[in-house]
Every structure is written in structure tokens, then in C-alpha cells.
Design a protein around this motif. Structure first.
Motif, mmCIF file in Angstrom:
data_model
loop_
_atom_site.group_PDB
_atom_site.id
_atom_site.type_symbol
_atom_site.label_atom_id
_atom_site.label_comp_id
_atom_site.label_asym_id
_atom_site.label_seq_id
_atom_site.Cartn_x
_atom_site.Cartn_y
_atom_site.Cartn_z
ATOM 1 N N HIS A 57 0.866 -1.007 0.142
ATOM 2 C CA HIS A 57 -0.285 0.310 -0.014
ATOM 3 C C HIS A 57 0.797 1.118 0.101
ATOM 4 O O HIS A 57 1.049 2.208 -0.906
ATOM 5 N N ALA A 58 1.569 1.089 0.276
ATOM 6 C CA ALA A 58 3.173 2.294 1.354
ATOM 7 C C ALA A 58 2.923 2.841 -0.358
ATOM 8 O O ALA A 58 3.889 3.445 -1.117
ATOM 9 N N ARG A 59 4.468 1.423 -1.318
ATOM 10 C CA ARG A 59 4.879 1.884 -2.409
ATOM 11 C C ARG A 59 3.910 2.348 -3.703
ATOM 12 O O ARG A 59 3.833 3.190 -4.466
ATOM 13 N N LYS A 60 2.300 1.464 -3.178
ATOM 14 C CA LYS A 60 1.731 2.387 -4.019
ATOM 15 C C LYS A 60 0.814 4.117 -4.150
ATOM 16 O O LYS A 60 1.299 4.897 -5.348
ATOM 17 N N ALA A 61 1.163 4.403 -2.943
ATOM 18 C CA ALA A 61 0.454 5.030 -2.586
ATOM 19 C C ALA A 61 1.810 5.903 -2.846
ATOM 20 O O ALA A 61 1.419 7.309 -3.291
ATOM 21 N N LYS A 62 2.863 5.884 -3.245
ATOM 22 C CA LYS A 62 4.551 6.382 -3.596
ATOM 23 C C LYS A 62 3.555 7.150 -4.431
ATOM 24 O O LYS A 62 4.211 8.286 -5.224
ATOM 25 N N ALA A 63 3.578 6.060 -5.386
ATOM 26 C CA ALA A 63 4.077 6.044 -6.996
ATOM 27 C C ALA A 63 2.812 6.569 -7.574
ATOM 28 O O ALA A 63 2.783 7.498 -8.551
ATOM 29 N N THR A 109 1.725 9.610 -5.579
ATOM 30 C CA THR A 109 1.628 11.084 -5.014
ATOM 31 C C THR A 109 2.661 11.428 -6.391
ATOM 32 O O THR A 109 2.972 12.798 -6.816
ATOM 33 N N ASP A 110 3.640 10.315 -7.439
ATOM 34 C CA ASP A 110 4.503 10.749 -8.068
ATOM 35 C C ASP A 110 4.429 11.265 -9.082
ATOM 36 O O ASP A 110 4.394 12.074 -9.656
ATOM 37 N N ALA A 111 3.152 10.001 -8.949
ATOM 38 C CA ALA A 111 2.437 10.531 -10.711
ATOM 39 C C ALA A 111 1.656 11.279 -11.073
ATOM 40 O O ALA A 111 2.068 12.426 -11.860
ATOM 41 N N LYS A 112 0.861 12.495 -10.135
ATOM 42 C CA LYS A 112 0.520 13.307 -9.734
ATOM 43 C C LYS A 112 1.537 14.387 -9.718
ATOM 44 O O LYS A 112 0.501 15.729 -10.647
ATOM 45 N N GLN A 113 2.261 14.037 -9.274
ATOM 46 C CA GLN A 113 3.470 15.356 -9.250
ATOM 47 C C GLN A 113 3.758 15.672 -10.499
ATOM 48 O O GLN A 113 4.220 16.594 -11.127
#
Length: 58
Positions: free
Chosen positions: A9-15, A17-21
Motif C-alpha cells: 500500500h505504501a509503495r502504491k501510494a508513493k507511486a 503521488t509521484d505520478a500526480k506531481q
């Protein structure tokens, strides 16, 4: 005690947020409307015609 953290879940959430940025950066860099693009093209064309018209003959 520490809270249990699901790494998937943490990995997917970080991915996410990175994609949104990255998307926000691309919108700022490349996000121009068609009207803005045509206006810039018309300005460049007018500048080119003005410059060519001001040239002197040899």
C-alpha cells in the motif's frame, strides 16, 4: 508499539503521488490551449514578415 504498515500500500501510494506531481509539472510545461498556440504562431509569422519587409536589396 509501532503501527503495522503494509508495504504494498505504501509503495502504491508513493507511486500515485509521484505520478500526480509529474502530471502537474507536465501541465505547467506543456499545457497551452490551441488558441495560445495559434496566437504565438501568428505573432511569429508577423514578426518574420515584418523583418523580411525591412530588408534592403543588394
Amino acid at each position: 508499539m509501532a503501527e503495522i504498515l503494509n508495504l504494498n500500500h505504501a509503495r502504491k501510494a508513493k507511486a500515485k503521488t509521484d505520478a500526480k506531481q509529474a502530471a502537474a509539472e507536465n501541465r505547467a510545461r506543456f499545457g497551452r490551449t490551441k488558441a495560445e498556440k495559434t496566437l504565438d504562431a501568428a505573432r511569429a509569422d508577423k514578426l518574420s514578415r515584418t523583418l523580411d519587409g525591412a530588408k534592403r536589396e543588394d
